[in-house]
Write a protein that holds these residues in place. Sequence first.
Motif, PDB file in Angstrom:
ATOM      1  N   ASP A  20       0.808  -1.221   0.000  1.00  0.00           N
ATOM      2  CA  ASP A  20       0.000   0.000   0.000  1.00  0.00           C
ATOM      3  C   ASP A  20       0.837   1.264   0.000  1.00  0.00           C
ATOM      4  O   ASP A  20       0.304   2.355  -0.117  1.00  0.00           O
ATOM      5  N   GLY A  21       2.147   1.148   0.170  1.00  0.00           N
ATOM      6  CA  GLY A  21       2.993   2.327   0.138  1.00  0.00           C
ATOM      7  C   GLY A  21       3.192   2.963   1.495  1.00  0.00           C
ATOM      8  O   GLY A  21       3.811   4.004   1.608  1.00  0.00           O
ATOM      9  N   ILE A  29      -0.508  11.055   1.754  1.00  0.00           N
ATOM     10  CA  ILE A  29      -1.455  12.155   1.557  1.00  0.00           C
ATOM     11  C   ILE A  29      -2.025  12.112   0.149  1.00  0.00           C
ATOM     12  O   ILE A  29      -1.294  12.008  -0.835  1.00  0.00           O
ATOM     13  N   VAL A  30      -3.356  12.193   0.070  1.00  0.00           N
ATOM     14  CA  VAL A  30      -4.065  12.177  -1.202  1.00  0.00           C
ATOM     15  C   VAL A  30      -4.400  13.601  -1.626  1.00  0.00           C
ATOM     16  O   VAL A  30      -4.205  13.979  -2.777  1.00  0.00           O
ATOM     17  N   GLU A  47      -8.068  13.811  13.874  1.00  0.00           N
ATOM     18  CA  GLU A  47      -8.000  12.801  12.834  1.00  0.00           C
ATOM     19  C   GLU A  47      -9.307  12.029  12.865  1.00  0.00           C
ATOM     20  O   GLU A  47      -9.706  11.520  13.914  1.00  0.00           O
ATOM     21  N   ALA A  48      -9.971  11.949  11.720  1.00  0.00           N
ATOM     22  CA  ALA A  48     -11.261  11.266  11.644  1.00  0.00           C
ATOM     23  C   ALA A  48     -11.219  10.220  10.549  1.00  0.00           C
ATOM     24  O   ALA A  48     -10.613  10.430   9.496  1.00  0.00           O
ATOM     25  N   GLY A  49     -11.877   9.114  10.800  1.00  0.00           N
ATOM     26  CA  GLY A  49     -12.032   8.098   9.768  1.00  0.00           C
ATOM     27  C   GLY A  49     -13.113   8.529   8.796  1.00  0.00           C
ATOM     28  O   GLY A  49     -13.990   9.324   9.135  1.00  0.00           O
ATOM     29  N   LEU A  50     -13.072   8.009   7.579  1.00  0.00           N
ATOM     30  CA  LEU A  50     -14.060   8.342   6.562  1.00  0.00           C
ATOM     31  C   LEU A  50     -14.872   7.104   6.219  1.00  0.00           C
ATOM     32  O   LEU A  50     -14.310   6.019   6.045  1.00  0.00           O
ATOM     33  N   LYS A 134      -3.774   5.911   6.032  1.00  0.00           N
ATOM     34  CA  LYS A 134      -2.920   5.535   7.146  1.00  0.00           C
ATOM     35  C   LYS A 134      -3.223   4.074   7.459  1.00  0.00           C
ATOM     36  O   LYS A 134      -4.362   3.737   7.782  1.00  0.00           O
ATOM     37  N   ASP A 135      -2.220   3.233   7.322  1.00  0.00           N
ATOM     38  CA  ASP A 135      -2.383   1.788   7.505  1.00  0.00           C
ATOM     39  C   ASP A 135      -3.496   1.236   6.615  1.00  0.00           C
ATOM     40  O   ASP A 135      -4.265   0.369   7.014  1.00  0.00           O
TER      41      ASP A 135
END
Length: 180
Positions: A20-21, A29-30, A47-50, A134-135
């Motif tokens: 996954d890099g 970062i996208v 930091e929030a999950g989407l 992230k992960d």
Amino acid sequence: MYVPKESQPKQGGGAAKARDGEKGGKRKIVAQNKKARHDYAIIDTFEAGLVLMGTEVKSLREGRTSLTDGFVQIDRGEAWLHNAHIPEYHQGSWTNHSARRKRKLLLHREEIDKLESKSQETGHTIVPLAIYFKDGRAKAEIALARGKKEYDKRQTLREKQDRRESDRAIAAAKRRQRGV
């Protein structure tokens, strides 16, 4: 003989992360919202999950997204990301997503309550700063921010320019010193 998956040894260890890099939980970062840092004074970041559909994740992995018009709103105890543009996945079919739909953010209850109470104060808002992986999971960095006045923006630009000029002068002095 059947062995439950949980008790089987994991193979490859870091292979999924390398694929996954990401290495060791680093952020890939996208998209960033650089204009938000210019227009707002950042008070606190979260930091929030989407919560995303499959085609949104694929489109994000291609790196085609924009946060310039995005904002976060708290509605009935849930945080929602509005106006973040994640374009349709070009290889998607009828299951493709809408590009500007609102997306749910995953935060702890205390964080949502804090954001809700602070954002109701005058001049405060919640803006997205970045979307990243992230992960292997899509995350959004959001910030509680206060709008800057025009003179604050000019002062920030002036300070940034002064800092850049002083760094250049120091680097030039070091180069001259090494050359002697």
